[in-house]
Design an enzyme around this catalytic site. Structure first.
Site, PDB file in Angstrom:
ATOM      1  N   GLY A  19       0.793  -1.215   0.000  1.00  0.00           N
ATOM      2  CA  GLY A  19       0.000   0.000   0.000  1.00  0.00           C
ATOM      3  C   GLY A  19       0.830   1.272   0.000  1.00  0.00           C
ATOM      4  N   HIS A  20       0.147   2.393  -0.160  1.00  0.00           N
ATOM      5  CA  HIS A  20       0.783   3.699  -0.314  1.00  0.00           C
ATOM      6  C   HIS A  20       1.624   4.100   0.892  1.00  0.00           C
ATOM      7  CE1 HIS A  20      -1.792   6.089   2.457  1.00  0.00           C
ATOM      8  NE2 HIS A  20      -2.700   5.178   2.159  1.00  0.00           N
ATOM      9  N   ASP A  21       2.744   4.723   0.624  1.00  0.00           N
ATOM     10  CA  ASP A  21       3.635   5.293   1.636  1.00  0.00           C
ATOM     11  C   ASP A  21       4.266   4.258   2.565  1.00  0.00           C
ATOM     12  OD1 ASP A  21       3.403   8.372   1.354  1.00  0.00           O
ATOM     13  OD2 ASP A  21       1.324   7.713   1.315  1.00  0.00           O
TER      14      ASP A  21
ATOM     15  N   CYS B 208       1.149   3.087   4.713  1.00  0.00           N
ATOM     16  CA  CYS B 208       1.845   3.744   5.832  1.00  0.00           C
ATOM     17  C   CYS B 208       2.401   2.755   6.845  1.00  0.00           C
ATOM     18  CB  CYS B 208       0.923   4.741   6.533  1.00  0.00           C
ATOM     19  SG  CYS B 208       0.243   5.997   5.442  1.00  0.00           S
TER      20      CYS B 208
END
Length: 311
Positions: free
Chosen positions: A217-219, A237
């Site tokens: 997932g993102h970041d 995150c």
């Protein structure tokens, strides 16, 4: 996400047609989510529950939906819809660029790198030396790939973050202006999906090996020399420190940290941060020995019930 130059607060406010609190020339360097903000960044907040967290963060410009007391040394952008206006800024500074070729003219491809047929390499992508990109791989704009990286067929690097705001008419997407960064000597299997950061980087550390059908997932930041087996799903995150092993079909919630050299056994569900150097199993994941004892005790329940009946 850093802007190409430092902008005055007045100019940023004009882009989103907002009022502001602070000097006209107050410097704005970029925009970021709250977990990665730095001085000079804009952070947005649209719920009173999180006002204090945003106002006290490292960000020096707060995009907020109420005029509040401005902390010393900071500035406010006053908006009726900070989520919408954060998206406006992303569109302004990181607009979508349609591709004109399967390998964009602005892409930089290192010596000895092989790109197999039907792969797509987007705008401003950088790929290092001696990489092998197999067929039908999609590398979205601004992705950075190091040296000696192997990416197998069907993998997608740089899709949007799964990040939405619920509105009466449906879900409103938070636009992604970040990147995917893959360090040297990484191996990525077939049909993997690694989402770009909302404003920062999703990072795969040097020497990490990722099996087929893994989602990142993102970041999320994955450290060095990690092993991640097939069908693992890692939320946004997440911080995965060096030399972590995650076996097949592990799933994690967002915003947690998995310590260095932790081992997560297959089909475990990670609901909280885990210390490094230990083996975990179960859903929610706990130390493996403790979970095995619990399962052994559960197996004894029928025998215990029978003994209780006899009394």
């Amino acid at each position: 996400m850093k802007f190409p130059k430092v902008y005055p607060l007045k100019e940023i406010a004009a882009i989103i047609s907002s009022d502001y609190v602070g000097a006209d020339e107050f410097p704005v360097h970029g925009m970021n989510e709250i977990h990665v903000v730095e001085p000079g960044d804009i952070v947005f907040v649209d719920h009173p529950k999180y006002y204090d967290k945003a106002l006290q963060s490292a960000a020096t410009i707060v995009l907020i939906n109420k005029e509040v007391e401005c902390p010393e040394g900071k500035a406010l952008l006053i908006s009726d819809d900070p989520f919408r206006d954060f998206n406006k800024l992303t569109r302004h500074f990181m607009p979508f660029q349609a591709a004109g070729a399967s390998v964009a003219a602005s892409a930089k491809i290192g010596e000895g790198t092989v790109i197999q047929p039907n792969s797509f390499i987007g705008n401003n992508v950088t790929i290092g030396k001696n990489c092998l990109i197999h067929s039908n791989v999609s590398v979205y704009d601004n992705t950075v790939i190091g040296d000696n990286v192997i990416i197998h067929a069907g993998t997608v690097l740089g899709a949007d973050a799964f990040y939405y705001k619920k509105r009466p008419e449906g879900f409103d997407q938070l636009l992604s202006g970040g990147r995917v960064v893959v360090k040297d000597n990484v191996g990525i299997g077939a049909l993997c999906t690694i989402d770009k950061g909302v404003t920062g980087d999703t990072t795969i550390g040097e020497g990490t090996k990722i099996d087929n059908q893994v989602h990142v997932g993102h970041d999320t930041v994955i450290g060095k020399k990690c092993l991640i087996a097939a069908q693992t799903g890692i939320a946004g995150c997440v911080i995965i420190e060096d030399e972590v092993t995650m076996w097949g079909q592990v799933g994690s919630t967002s915003g947690i940290t998995i310590g260095a050299r932790a081992v997560i056994q297959a089909q475990s569900g990670i609901s909280k941060s885990l210390e490094g150097g230990k083996v975990y199993f179960g859903s929610p994941a706990e130390e493996s020995r403790q979970m095995m004892k619990q399962l052994a005790n559960v197996r004894k329940l029928p025998e215990i019930f029978e003994k209780l009946k006899d009394k």
